[in-house]
Design a protein around this motif. Structure first.
Motif, PDB file in Angstrom:
ATOM      1  N   ARG A  66     -14.974 -20.344  52.098  1.00 30.79           N
ATOM      2  CA  ARG A  66     -14.804 -19.167  51.234  1.00 30.79           C
ATOM      3  C   ARG A  66     -14.638 -19.602  49.771  1.00 30.79           C
ATOM      4  N   LYS A  67     -13.888 -20.700  49.590  1.00 34.94           N
ATOM      5  CA  LYS A  67     -13.666 -21.184  48.224  1.00 34.94           C
ATOM      6  C   LYS A  67     -14.998 -21.585  47.575  1.00 34.94           C
ATOM      7  N   VAL A  68     -15.803 -22.318  48.347  1.00 32.42           N
ATOM      8  CA  VAL A  68     -17.094 -22.788  47.821  1.00 32.42           C
ATOM      9  C   VAL A  68     -17.995 -21.582  47.516  1.00 32.42           C
ATOM     10  N   ALA A  69     -18.098 -20.661  48.501  1.00 31.09           N
ATOM     11  CA  ALA A  69     -18.989 -19.506  48.316  1.00 31.09           C
ATOM     12  C   ALA A  69     -18.517 -18.664  47.129  1.00 31.09           C
ATOM     13  N   ASN A  70     -17.217 -18.486  47.024  1.00 32.91           N
ATOM     14  CA  ASN A  70     -16.671 -17.661  45.939  1.00 32.91           C
ATOM     15  C   ASN A  70     -17.029 -18.229  44.569  1.00 32.91           C
ATOM     16  N   SER A  71     -16.996 -19.572  44.470  1.00 31.20           N
ATOM     17  CA  SER A  71     -17.263 -20.200  43.169  1.00 31.20           C
ATOM     18  C   SER A  71     -18.726 -19.999  42.751  1.00 31.20           C
ATOM     19  N   ARG A  72     -19.610 -19.749  43.728  1.00 23.12           N
ATOM     20  CA  ARG A  72     -21.040 -19.577  43.392  1.00 23.12           C
ATOM     21  C   ARG A  72     -21.417 -18.134  43.064  1.00 23.12           C
ATOM     22  N   MET A  73     -20.529 -17.188  43.383  1.00 27.71           N
ATOM     23  CA  MET A  73     -20.905 -15.777  43.300  1.00 27.71           C
ATOM     24  C   MET A  73     -21.314 -15.317  41.894  1.00 27.71           C
ATOM     25  N   PRO A  74     -20.601 -15.722  40.809  1.00 26.36           N
ATOM     26  CA  PRO A  74     -21.027 -15.223  39.495  1.00 26.36           C
ATOM     27  C   PRO A  74     -22.469 -15.624  39.172  1.00 26.36           C
ATOM     28  N   ARG A  75     -22.848 -16.866  39.549  1.00 23.25           N
ATOM     29  CA  ARG A  75     -24.218 -17.326  39.281  1.00 23.25           C
ATOM     30  C   ARG A  75     -25.211 -16.531  40.133  1.00 23.25           C
ATOM     31  N   PHE A  76     -24.862 -16.320  41.397  1.00 26.70           N
ATOM     32  CA  PHE A  76     -25.722 -15.532  42.294  1.00 26.70           C
ATOM     33  C   PHE A  76     -25.886 -14.105  41.751  1.00 26.70           C
ATOM     34  N   TRP A  77     -24.762 -13.570  41.261  1.00 24.37           N
ATOM     35  CA  TRP A  77     -24.799 -12.186  40.760  1.00 24.37           C
ATOM     36  C   TRP A  77     -25.814 -12.071  39.620  1.00 24.37           C
ATOM     37  N   ARG A  78     -25.747 -13.028  38.669  1.00 25.75           N
ATOM     38  CA  ARG A  78     -26.676 -12.970  37.523  1.00 25.75           C
ATOM     39  C   ARG A  78     -28.119 -13.061  38.001  1.00 25.75           C
ATOM     40  N   PHE A  79     -28.347 -13.958  38.959  1.00 26.83           N
ATOM     41  CA  PHE A  79     -29.704 -14.149  39.488  1.00 26.83           C
ATOM     42  C   PHE A  79     -30.210 -12.857  40.140  1.00 26.83           C
ATOM     43  N   VAL A  80     -29.375 -12.301  41.021  1.00 22.00           N
ATOM     44  CA  VAL A  80     -29.788 -11.106  41.760  1.00 22.00           C
ATOM     45  C   VAL A  80     -30.000  -9.922  40.808  1.00 22.00           C
ATOM     46  N   ALA A  81     -29.139  -9.809  39.782  1.00 22.60           N
ATOM     47  CA  ALA A  81     -29.294  -8.705  38.822  1.00 22.60           C
ATOM     48  C   ALA A  81     -30.653  -8.825  38.115  1.00 22.60           C
ATOM     49  N   ARG A  82     -31.015 -10.045  37.703  1.00 19.78           N
ATOM     50  CA  ARG A  82     -32.290 -10.234  36.980  1.00 19.78           C
ATOM     51  C   ARG A  82     -33.481 -10.000  37.905  1.00 19.78           C
ATOM     52  N   VAL A  83     -33.443 -10.650  39.083  1.00 17.88           N
ATOM     53  CA  VAL A  83     -34.579 -10.553  40.004  1.00 17.88           C
ATOM     54  C   VAL A  83     -34.763  -9.112  40.497  1.00 17.88           C
ATOM     55  N   SER A  84     -33.660  -8.401  40.732  1.00 22.31           N
ATOM     56  CA  SER A  84     -33.773  -7.027  41.240  1.00 22.31           C
ATOM     57  C   SER A  84     -34.475  -6.149  40.212  1.00 22.31           C
ATOM     58  N   ARG A  85     -34.066  -6.288  38.955  1.00 24.68           N
ATOM     59  CA  ARG A  85     -34.681  -5.441  37.933  1.00 24.68           C
ATOM     60  C   ARG A  85     -36.172  -5.740  37.820  1.00 24.68           C
ATOM     61  N   GLU A  86     -36.504  -7.045  37.819  1.00 26.59           N
ATOM     62  CA  GLU A  86     -37.922  -7.426  37.694  1.00 26.59           C
ATOM     63  C   GLU A  86     -38.736  -6.885  38.858  1.00 26.59           C
ATOM     64  N   LYS A  87     -38.171  -7.024  40.050  1.00 30.84           N
ATOM     65  CA  LYS A  87     -38.912  -6.604  41.256  1.00 30.84           C
ATOM     66  C   LYS A  87     -39.060  -5.079  41.297  1.00 30.84           C
ATOM     67  N   VAL A  88     -38.037  -4.388  40.846  1.00 30.87           N
ATOM     68  CA  VAL A  88     -38.138  -2.932  40.786  1.00 30.87           C
ATOM     69  C   VAL A  88     -39.275  -2.543  39.855  1.00 30.87           C
ATOM     70  N   GLU A  89     -39.307  -3.199  38.701  1.00 29.05           N
ATOM     71  CA  GLU A  89     -40.316  -2.827  37.705  1.00 29.05           C
ATOM     72  C   GLU A  89     -41.735  -3.217  38.148  1.00 29.05           C
ATOM     73  N   LYS A  90     -41.875  -4.461  38.636  1.00 27.62           N
ATOM     74  CA  LYS A  90     -43.226  -4.964  38.881  1.00 27.62           C
ATOM     75  C   LYS A  90     -43.770  -4.604  40.254  1.00 27.62           C
ATOM     76  N   VAL A  91     -42.893  -4.368  41.226  1.00 28.50           N
ATOM     77  CA  VAL A  91     -43.390  -4.166  42.588  1.00 28.50           C
ATOM     78  C   VAL A  91     -43.008  -2.797  43.171  1.00 28.50           C
ATOM     79  N   LEU A  92     -41.716  -2.476  43.094  1.00 30.06           N
ATOM     80  CA  LEU A  92     -41.255  -1.261  43.790  1.00 30.06           C
ATOM     81  C   LEU A  92     -41.789   0.017  43.138  1.00 30.06           C
ATOM     82  N   ILE A  93     -41.669   0.115  41.822  1.00 34.39           N
ATOM     83  CA  ILE A  93     -42.147   1.324  41.144  1.00 34.39           C
ATOM     84  C   ILE A  93     -43.664   1.469  41.324  1.00 34.39           C
ATOM     85  N   PRO A  94     -44.467   0.397  41.094  1.00 39.06           N
ATOM     86  CA  PRO A  94     -45.916   0.549  41.332  1.00 39.06           C
ATOM     87  C   PRO A  94     -46.240   0.950  42.773  1.00 39.06           C
ATOM     88  N   LEU A  95     -45.489   0.388  43.743  1.00 47.24           N
ATOM     89  CA  LEU A  95     -45.766   0.717  45.150  1.00 47.24           C
ATOM     90  C   LEU A  95     -45.551   2.214  45.420  1.00 47.24           C
TER      91      LEU A  95
END
Ligand code: HEM
Length: 422
Positions: A109-138
């Motif tokens: 839990r300690k290890v996973a917790n320490s990675r969460m802020p980095r994961f959060w930034r990644f997921v926030a960026r990738v989600s927005r890009e995917k929504v724009e480039k793939v989900l909305i066009p679909l």
């Protein structure tokens, strides 16, 4: 406690198991297993003691009493580990964090917790890009052709692509326009259904099926194979890439060029469509947040929690628990109990804070979900953008039946019509 009329009959030797299992097979009707458990727990108020067959070790205490839940998940957390039975049922998860207890759990839990802020930034960026480039066009294409879309399938593909991107560094492209078949995702669905089955029948029964490799357990063998092949395939691809990068002396410069190109691409996409909301734009969208919380309360993705006691104990409700019994907390039911959420529990939503031992969708106490903020960010980005761009209605006559799985989803998907908003 008086047995309610909807309770299964208690037979000599077999206990309540025949009635219980027969309810599992009311799958096709809208009167599904979850609705039945809701009616039972409403009738007998919060607690259900289900007697398994004689000597099967399958006595189950179902409780939706917030006082018990607070006690199990917080106040006396140390006495309610996942335990050996959980580990056996969820063997497919190995000794990862979901199965771990005591020191192994603390370290993971300690290890996973320490990675969460980095994961959060990644997921926030990738989600927005995917929504724009793939989900909305679909969805725009579906709107143009007046095609019916299975929104549940689309969202599963979206989550699968972003999760694979996060975990393995590759996007498998499940959301590409031809919507390819995804054997790994199908295998996960199968495995989740078998895990539900294992929780609902005596351990000796499913172990016998596993030994014989028949029925549900045969399904598990096939699903495990597909899942393992997929994961090992991605890991070896990733290792090959890393080995290549190590050999390549010009890589630092190339990477810089690539990153720069990525940044420029990102900037240029912002210029193309400024009306696509990202995580930062939505940080104060409290009404959207409240609506999503309410959906997760009524339709918790993990519909049951399952615990055992390490030592004999007495719950605040007065129920005795011994280490052989299973405690099951039915989240789907809890959301529909007036004594917990009030008279309007099923059809109203309010903008107010509630304690997590009532709203258990992300678990509560020291084992609360580590990905809650990440999941919420993704939900907000997808919901805000789609609702802003499209008018979405469920196809007339579509039947919504929850599947019997450890993850709550709709057995027949969610068929919708999509129109572009003008
Ligand atoms: C709507 C999405 C999600 C829901 C409803 C959810 C719900 C839950 C629940 C109920 C648990 C407790 C499971 C149990 O032990 O019985 C849990 C644990 C956990 N979740 Fe999530 N989760 C979601 C998304 C995520 C995401 C995106 C991540 C991370 C990438 C994540 C990471 C974890 C971890 C690491 C645990 C284990 C915590 C522990 O045992 O200490 N979850 N989640």
């Amino acid at each position: 406690m008086e047995a309610g009329s909807r309770l299964p009959t208690k037979w000599p030797v077999l206990g309540m198991i025949p009635g219980f299992v027969s309810r599992l097979h009311w799958r096709e009707s809208t009167w599904c297993f979850h609705d039945w458990t809701t009616e039972v727990l409403r009738e007998i108020w919060l607690h259900l003691l289900l007697k398994g067959p004689w000597c099967s070790g399958m006595d189950i205490l179902g409780t939706s009493d917030p006082a018990n839940i607070r006690y199990i998940f917080n106040a006396n957390f140390a006495n309610y580990p996942k335990g050996g039975q959980f580990l056996e049922i969820f063997d497919i998860l190995g000794d990862g964090i979901f199965n771990a207890d005591s020191d192994s759990w603390k370290t993971q839990r300690k290890v996973a917790n320490s990675r969460m802020p980095r994961f959060w930034r990644f997921v926030a960026r990738v989600s927005r890009e995917k929504v724009e480039k793939v989900l909305i066009p679909l969805l725009a294409r579906a709107a143009e052709h007046a095609a019916v879309v299975d929104l549940q399938d689309v969202f599963l593909r979206f989550t699968f692509d972003t999760t694979c991107n996060l975990v393995f560094g590759v996007d498998p492209g499940c959301l590409s326009p031809d919507l390819p078949s995804v054997p790994f995702a199908n295998a996960l669905d199968d495995a989740e259904e078998v895990l539900f089955f294992r929780q609902a029948v005596p351990m000796g029964w499913w172990k016998l099926l596993r030994w014989l490799q028949v029925g549900e357990e045969k399904k598990m063998v096939l699903a495990s194979e597909t899942i393992c092949n997929f994961i090992t395939g991605r890991i070896s691809e990733r290792m090959d890439e890393v080995a290549k990068v190590r050999q390549d002396k010009e890589v630092p410069m190339r990477l810089e060029v690539q990153l720069d190109a990525g940044r420029k691409r990102h900037l240029s996409t912002r210029q193309v469509d400024p009306v696509v909301f990202g995580a930062d734009d939505l940080s104060s969208a409290i009404y959207l947040e409240a609506a999503l919380f309410e959906s997760l309360r009524l339709f918790p993705p993990v519909p049951f929690e399952h615990n055992g006691a390490a030592r004999p104990d007495v719950l605040p409700s007065g129920h005795k628990v011994d280490p052989k019994a299973k405690i099951v907390i039915p989240l789907y039911v809890m959301a529909r109990v007036e004594g917990i959420w009030g008279k309007d529990c099923c059809d109203d939503w309010k903008l107010k804070h509630e304690p997590l031992y009532k709203f258990l969708s992300f678990n509560s106490g020291p084992r609360i979900c580590l990905g809650k903020d990440m999941a919420f960010t993704q939900l907000k980005v997808v919901a805000a953008n789609l609702l802003h761009k499209f008018h979405i209605t469920v196809v007339k006559g579509h039947v919504e039946v929850p599947s019997l799985s450890i993850i709550l989803h709709m057995k027949h998907g969610l068929r919708v019509n999509v129109e572009k908003r003008v």
